[in-house]
Design a protein around this motif. Structure first.
Motif, PDB file in Angstrom:
ATOM      1  N   SER A 120       5.537  10.415   4.874  1.00  0.00           N
ATOM      2  CA  SER A 120       5.688  11.867   4.981  1.00  0.00           C
ATOM      3  C   SER A 120       6.790  12.407   4.039  1.00  0.00           C
ATOM      4  CB  SER A 120       6.032  12.239   6.425  1.00  0.00           C
ATOM      5  OG  SER A 120       7.227  11.571   6.833  1.00  0.00           O
ATOM      6  N   PRO A 121       6.489  12.641   2.778  1.00  0.00           N
ATOM      7  CA  PRO A 121       5.252  12.377   2.055  1.00  0.00           C
ATOM      8  C   PRO A 121       5.269  11.028   1.324  1.00  0.00           C
ATOM      9  CG  PRO A 121       6.657  13.766   0.735  1.00  0.00           C
ATOM     10  CD  PRO A 121       7.408  13.498   2.019  1.00  0.00           C
ATOM     11  N   TYR A 122       6.426  10.325   1.377  1.00  0.00           N
ATOM     12  CA  TYR A 122       6.558   9.029   0.718  1.00  0.00           C
ATOM     13  C   TYR A 122       6.729   7.931   1.766  1.00  0.00           C
ATOM     14  CZ  TYR A 122       7.118  11.906  -3.435  1.00  0.00           C
ATOM     15  OH  TYR A 122       6.914  12.825  -4.431  1.00  0.00           O
ATOM     16  N   LEU A 123       6.773   6.710   1.340  1.00  0.00           N
ATOM     17  CA  LEU A 123       6.789   5.590   2.271  1.00  0.00           C
ATOM     18  C   LEU A 123       8.058   5.539   3.120  1.00  0.00           C
ATOM     19  CD1 LEU A 123       5.248   2.795   0.016  1.00  0.00           C
ATOM     20  CD2 LEU A 123       4.119   4.152   1.791  1.00  0.00           C
ATOM     21  N   LEU A 124       9.132   6.130   2.613  1.00  0.00           N
ATOM     22  CA  LEU A 124      10.382   6.138   3.365  1.00  0.00           C
ATOM     23  C   LEU A 124      10.839   7.549   3.714  1.00  0.00           C
ATOM     24  CD1 LEU A 124      12.284   3.356   1.371  1.00  0.00           C
ATOM     25  CD2 LEU A 124      11.154   3.123   3.592  1.00  0.00           C
ATOM     26  N   GLY A 125       9.907   8.491   3.713  1.00  0.00           N
ATOM     27  CA  GLY A 125      10.274   9.844   4.106  1.00  0.00           C
ATOM     28  C   GLY A 125      10.083  10.871   3.015  1.00  0.00           C
ATOM     29  N   ASP A 126      11.073  11.734   2.836  1.00  0.00           N
ATOM     30  CA  ASP A 126      10.924  12.897   1.971  1.00  0.00           C
ATOM     31  C   ASP A 126      11.141  12.610   0.502  1.00  0.00           C
ATOM     32  OD1 ASP A 126      10.399  14.509   4.156  1.00  0.00           O
ATOM     33  OD2 ASP A 126      12.520  15.024   4.454  1.00  0.00           O
ATOM     34  N   THR A 127      11.732  11.455   0.166  1.00  0.00           N
ATOM     35  CA  THR A 127      12.161  11.179  -1.204  1.00  0.00           C
ATOM     36  C   THR A 127      11.424   9.981  -1.784  1.00  0.00           C
ATOM     37  OG1 THR A 127      14.365  11.992  -0.622  1.00  0.00           O
ATOM     38  CG2 THR A 127      14.169  10.752  -2.678  1.00  0.00           C
ATOM     39  N   LEU A 128      10.985  10.124  -3.018  1.00  0.00           N
ATOM     40  CA  LEU A 128      10.347   9.009  -3.717  1.00  0.00           C
ATOM     41  C   LEU A 128      11.356   7.889  -3.909  1.00  0.00           C
ATOM     42  CD1 LEU A 128       7.969   9.182  -6.753  1.00  0.00           C
ATOM     43  CD2 LEU A 128       9.976   7.710  -6.867  1.00  0.00           C
ATOM     44  N   SER A 129      10.927   6.664  -3.628  1.00  0.00           N
ATOM     45  CA  SER A 129      11.804   5.504  -3.779  1.00  0.00           C
ATOM     46  C   SER A 129      11.160   4.469  -4.695  1.00  0.00           C
ATOM     47  CB  SER A 129      12.079   4.865  -2.417  1.00  0.00           C
ATOM     48  OG  SER A 129      10.909   4.224  -1.923  1.00  0.00           O
ATOM     49  N   VAL A 130      11.931   3.425  -5.022  1.00  0.00           N
ATOM     50  CA  VAL A 130      11.357   2.348  -5.827  1.00  0.00           C
ATOM     51  C   VAL A 130      10.248   1.629  -5.067  1.00  0.00           C
ATOM     52  CG1 VAL A 130      13.351   1.989  -7.326  1.00  0.00           C
ATOM     53  CG2 VAL A 130      13.234   0.782  -5.126  1.00  0.00           C
ATOM     54  N   LEU A 131      10.259   1.692  -3.743  1.00  0.00           N
ATOM     55  CA  LEU A 131       9.152   1.123  -2.974  1.00  0.00           C
ATOM     56  C   LEU A 131       7.852   1.847  -3.302  1.00  0.00           C
ATOM     57  CD1 LEU A 131       8.088  -0.794  -0.763  1.00  0.00           C
ATOM     58  CD2 LEU A 131       8.770   0.928   0.929  1.00  0.00           C
ATOM     59  N   ASP A 132       7.889   3.148  -3.418  1.00  0.00           N
ATOM     60  CA  ASP A 132       6.703   3.908  -3.800  1.00  0.00           C
ATOM     61  C   ASP A 132       6.221   3.529  -5.199  1.00  0.00           C
ATOM     62  OD1 ASP A 132       6.602   5.796  -1.455  1.00  0.00           O
ATOM     63  OD2 ASP A 132       8.562   6.357  -2.241  1.00  0.00           O
ATOM     64  N   LEU A 133       7.159   3.361  -6.125  1.00  0.00           N
ATOM     65  CA  LEU A 133       6.782   2.969  -7.487  1.00  0.00           C
ATOM     66  C   LEU A 133       6.120   1.596  -7.493  1.00  0.00           C
ATOM     67  CD1 LEU A 133      10.020   4.018  -9.426  1.00  0.00           C
ATOM     68  CD2 LEU A 133       7.873   5.296  -9.265  1.00  0.00           C
ATOM     69  N   TYR A 134       6.677   0.673  -6.729  1.00  0.00           N
ATOM     70  CA  TYR A 134       6.167  -0.696  -6.664  1.00  0.00           C
ATOM     71  C   TYR A 134       4.736  -0.710  -6.119  1.00  0.00           C
ATOM     72  CZ  TYR A 134       7.704  -5.671  -6.573  1.00  0.00           C
ATOM     73  OH  TYR A 134       7.906  -7.004  -6.825  1.00  0.00           O
ATOM     74  N   VAL A 135       4.513  -0.026  -5.004  1.00  0.00           N
ATOM     75  CA  VAL A 135       3.183   0.018  -4.406  1.00  0.00           C
ATOM     76  C   VAL A 135       2.197   0.733  -5.322  1.00  0.00           C
ATOM     77  CG1 VAL A 135       1.822   0.942  -2.492  1.00  0.00           C
ATOM     78  CG2 VAL A 135       4.026  -0.156  -2.040  1.00  0.00           C
TER      79      VAL A 135
END
Length: 230
Positions: free
Chosen positions: A163-178
């Motif tokens: 919501s909206p990213y894997l760890l909440g409101d902020t894009l993280s390196v986890l989102d980039l990796y996936v």
């Protein structure tokens, strides 16, 4: 997921080994978001022995990514590099801080990805490494693709609703990796089916305007990444 102080990213210069679309891609995306300077050396180790030999002088494992830091030190292992970069540039907000409630969840999934999924591509890139009989290799490729799909399904079922990213409101390196890994086998159509909640995240990262020029140059999205005919 931010902090008040940071090193000067604009003054930092890195050398990144790894071809477009490889495990170097999420690292390069993270470096783009923090504003660091990057010199790239394109080496596609999955294309054969000659390419693996090219990187052997940098990484004895003959794998990419390999990242030379501004200090001259070498880092390998994509997850380790991403975690290090996100911590080094807290102003970019690419990870939860060490004392953040989401830190444990973040580290769990950052390790899960290479342990459960990424590692399978070592044998998929060259099946003869573990399956010398050519007649048996198609079965290995099919079963490893099914294992990758299953691991995506397990992650999607356990991770909190994005919501909206894997760890909440902020894009993280986890989102980039996936986002990058979801373009690999068994490709996006299968990924969307196995991981419907994460599907919306990777589409959002695909469309992030901060990365538009980067994706176009280093990993352009083409229909083959959807249907598995790449």
């Amino acid at each position: 997921m931010s902090a008040s102080s940071t090193p000067s990213s604009a003054a930092d210069r890195y050398t990144l080994y790894g071809a477009p679309g490889s495990g170097a891609t999420p690292v390069h995306a993270a470096l783009t978001l923090v504003g660091a300077q990057v010199d790239t050396v394109d080496i596609a180790t999955w294309e054969g022995e000659a390419e693996r030999e090219r990187v052997s002088g940098v990484n004895p494992m003959r794998q990419v990514p390999a990242l030379v830091l501004p200090s001259g030190e070498l880092m390998t292992e994509s997850a380790a590099i991403l975690v290090w970069l996100a911590d080094r540039y807290p102003h970019a907000g690419l990870c939860p801080a060490p004392d953040h409630p989401l830190r444990a969840r973040y580290l769990r999934w950052m390790v899960y990805l290479p342990a459960a999924i990424y590692s399978l591509f070592w044998v998929r890139d060259d099946p003869s490494r573990l399956v010398p009989d050519p007649a048996a290799q198609p079965a290995m490729l099919e079963r490893s693709a099914e294992r990758i799909a299953h691991c995506w399904h397990l992650m999607d079922a356990q991770i909190d609703a994005p919501s909206p990213y894997l760890l909440g409101d902020t894009l993280s390196v986890l989102d980039l990796y996936v986002t990058v890994m979801s373009r690999w086998t068994p490709c996006r159509t299968r990924f969307y089916r196995e991981a419907p909640r994460m599907a919306e995240v990777v589409k959002r990262v695909d469309a992030d305007p901060r990365l538009a020029a980067f994706w176009a140059a280093r990993f352009p999205f083409v229909p083959a990444w959807e249907d598995g005919n790449a």
